[in-house]
Design a protein around this motif. Structure first.
Motif, short mmCIF file in Angstrom:
data_model
loop_
_atom_site.label_atom_id
_atom_site.label_comp_id
_atom_site.label_asym_id
_atom_site.label_seq_id
_atom_site.Cartn_x
_atom_site.Cartn_y
_atom_site.Cartn_z
N VAL A 21 0.84 -1.25 -0.01
CA VAL A 21 0.01 -0.05 -0.11
C VAL A 21 0.96 1.31 -0.01
CG1 VAL A 21 -1.98 -1.16 0.94
CG2 VAL A 21 -0.05 -0.23 2.57
N SER A 22 1.93 1.27 -0.47
CA SER A 22 2.89 2.23 -0.47
C SER A 22 2.69 3.52 -1.35
CB SER A 22 4.40 1.68 -0.89
OG SER A 22 4.38 1.35 -2.11
N SER A 23 1.61 3.21 -2.40
CA SER A 23 1.24 4.27 -3.12
C SER A 23 0.05 5.14 -2.51
CB SER A 23 0.67 3.64 -4.54
OG SER A 23 -0.56 2.82 -4.15
N VAL A 24 -0.56 4.60 -1.27
CA VAL A 24 -1.41 5.48 -0.69
C VAL A 24 -0.82 6.63 0.26
CG1 VAL A 24 -3.12 5.45 0.98
CG2 VAL A 24 -2.83 3.41 -0.41
N VAL A 25 -1.36 7.87 -0.32
CA VAL A 25 -0.95 9.30 0.20
C VAL A 25 -1.98 9.27 1.67
CG1 VAL A 25 -0.53 11.50 -0.02
CG2 VAL A 25 -0.06 9.75 -1.96
N GLY A 26 -1.43 9.52 2.39
CA GLY A 26 -2.13 10.10 3.97
C GLY A 26 -2.56 8.76 4.29
N THR A 27 -3.83 8.83 5.17
CA THR A 27 -4.52 7.80 5.72
C THR A 27 -5.83 7.50 5.08
OG1 THR A 27 -3.31 8.28 7.84
CG2 THR A 27 -5.47 6.97 8.02
N TYR A 44 -11.87 -2.27 11.91
CA TYR A 44 -11.58 -1.51 11.08
C TYR A 44 -10.10 -1.83 10.41
CZ TYR A 44 -7.84 0.68 14.10
OH TYR A 44 -6.81 0.70 15.06
N ILE A 45 -10.04 -1.23 8.92
CA ILE A 45 -8.78 -1.50 8.13
C ILE A 45 -8.48 -0.19 7.84
CG2 ILE A 45 -8.08 -2.21 6.07
CD1 ILE A 45 -10.44 -4.24 5.92
N GLU A 46 -7.33 0.06 8.39
CA GLU A 46 -6.44 1.41 8.18
C GLU A 46 -5.24 1.27 7.53
OE1 GLU A 46 -5.14 5.06 11.21
OE2 GLU A 46 -3.85 3.13 11.41
N ILE A 47 -5.22 2.10 6.28
CA ILE A 47 -3.84 2.14 5.69
C ILE A 47 -3.32 3.36 5.78
CG2 ILE A 47 -3.15 2.18 3.26
CD1 ILE A 47 -5.39 0.97 2.23
N LYS A 48 -2.08 3.41 6.38
CA LYS A 48 -1.40 4.47 6.86
C LYS A 48 0.18 4.34 6.95
CE LYS A 48 -1.15 7.66 10.89
NZ LYS A 48 -1.50 8.05 12.31
N ASP A 49 0.93 5.45 6.33
CA ASP A 49 2.36 5.27 6.15
C ASP A 49 2.84 3.79 5.56
OD1 ASP A 49 2.45 7.58 7.45
OD2 ASP A 49 2.53 6.77 9.51
N GLY A 50 2.39 3.41 4.69
CA GLY A 50 2.67 2.28 3.90
C GLY A 50 2.22 0.83 4.41
N GLU A 51 1.73 0.88 5.66
CA GLU A 51 1.20 -0.32 6.45
C GLU A 51 -0.50 -0.27 6.52
OE1 GLU A 51 3.03 -0.20 10.25
OE2 GLU A 51 4.90 -0.24 9.36
N VAL A 52 -0.64 -1.52 6.50
CA VAL A 52 -2.33 -1.95 6.93
C VAL A 52 -2.14 -2.34 8.42
CG1 VAL A 52 -4.16 -3.34 6.00
CG2 VAL A 52 -2.75 -2.39 4.54
N ALA A 101 -13.60 3.20 -0.78
CA ALA A 101 -13.79 2.02 -0.38
C ALA A 101 -13.42 0.94 -1.73
CB ALA A 101 -15.12 1.54 -0.25
N LEU A 102 -13.67 1.32 -2.82
CA LEU A 102 -13.24 0.46 -4.02
C LEU A 102 -11.61 0.63 -4.24
CD1 LEU A 102 -15.77 1.64 -6.63
CD2 LEU A 102 -15.31 -0.66 -5.68
N GLU A 103 -11.12 1.65 -3.87
CA GLU A 103 -9.36 1.58 -3.76
C GLU A 103 -8.96 0.87 -2.78
OE1 GLU A 103 -5.97 5.12 -2.92
OE2 GLU A 103 -8.17 5.68 -3.04
N MET A 104 -9.64 0.64 -1.73
CA MET A 104 -8.89 -0.25 -0.73
C MET A 104 -9.07 -1.68 -1.30
SD MET A 104 -10.50 -2.55 2.42
CE MET A 104 -11.96 -1.92 2.22
N ILE A 105 -10.41 -1.87 -1.90
CA ILE A 105 -10.58 -3.51 -2.39
C ILE A 105 -9.56 -3.82 -3.59
CG2 ILE A 105 -12.48 -4.74 -3.67
CD1 ILE A 105 -14.14 -3.29 -1.72
N LYS A 106 -9.23 -2.67 -4.45
CA LYS A 106 -8.30 -3.06 -5.52
C LYS A 106 -6.89 -3.50 -5.03
CE LYS A 106 -5.63 1.27 -6.16
NZ LYS A 106 -5.62 2.53 -6.75
N PHE A 107 -6.59 -3.34 -3.69
CA PHE A 107 -5.20 -4.02 -3.09
C PHE A 107 -5.15 -5.42 -3.06
CE2 PHE A 107 -4.72 0.73 -2.12
CZ PHE A 107 -3.46 1.03 -2.45
N LEU A 108 -6.53 -5.86 -3.07
CA LEU A 108 -6.60 -7.46 -3.01
C LEU A 108 -6.36 -7.95 -4.26
CD1 LEU A 108 -9.62 -7.21 -0.38
CD2 LEU A 108 -7.22 -7.27 0.24
N LYS A 109 -6.25 -7.55 -5.25
CA LYS A 109 -6.16 -8.20 -6.54
C LYS A 109 -4.95 -8.47 -6.91
CE LYS A 109 -10.50 -6.10 -8.51
NZ LYS A 109 -10.92 -5.40 -9.30
#
Length: 109
Positions: A21-27, A44-52, A101-109
């Motif tokens: 998830v390194s491409s995600v900017v912010g939280t 909850y599922i949180e994507i922050k600082d390149g970690e989930v 939400a769709l952005e989060m799910i795309k990381f599962l592909k």
């Protein structure tokens, strides 16, 4: 065999542990509401600082809330349930930013 709430949270942790998830900017944060006869709860599922992070708590400053039953959640994170189709058919309810939400799910592909 029906899964417990704890098993659903653990499945989410296992599925997201190696996702890049390194491409995600912010939280980005998503609250998952599991409803049903066999498993019920909130996490909850949180994507922050390149970690989930997946934790069994409510997340108040979230981008979206996704509500579904345990079976559909597991199918979703395993890639066996198309998120757009599931939303269209009412298998998943999204309150908040559907795009996030769709952005989060795309990381599962």
């Amino acid at each position: 065999m029906a899964l417990s709430y704890e098993q659903v949270v653990e499945a989410a942790r296992n599925r997201f542990c190696d996702v890049d998830v390194s491409s995600v900017v912010g939280t980005k944060a998503f609250q998952i509401n599991i409803q049903g006869k066999t498993a019920e709860g909130i996490f909850y599922i949180e994507i922050k600082d390149g970690e989930v992070h997946v934790e069994p708590y409510e997340y108040y400053d979230r981008d979206a809330i996704l509500t579904m039953n345990a079976t559909n959640f597991l199918k979703l994170i395993d890639g066996k349930l198309d998120p757009v189709l599931a939303f269209t058919l009412g298998k998943i309810k999204v309150d908040g930013d559907i795009g996030a939400a769709l952005e989060m799910i795309k990381f599962l592909k």
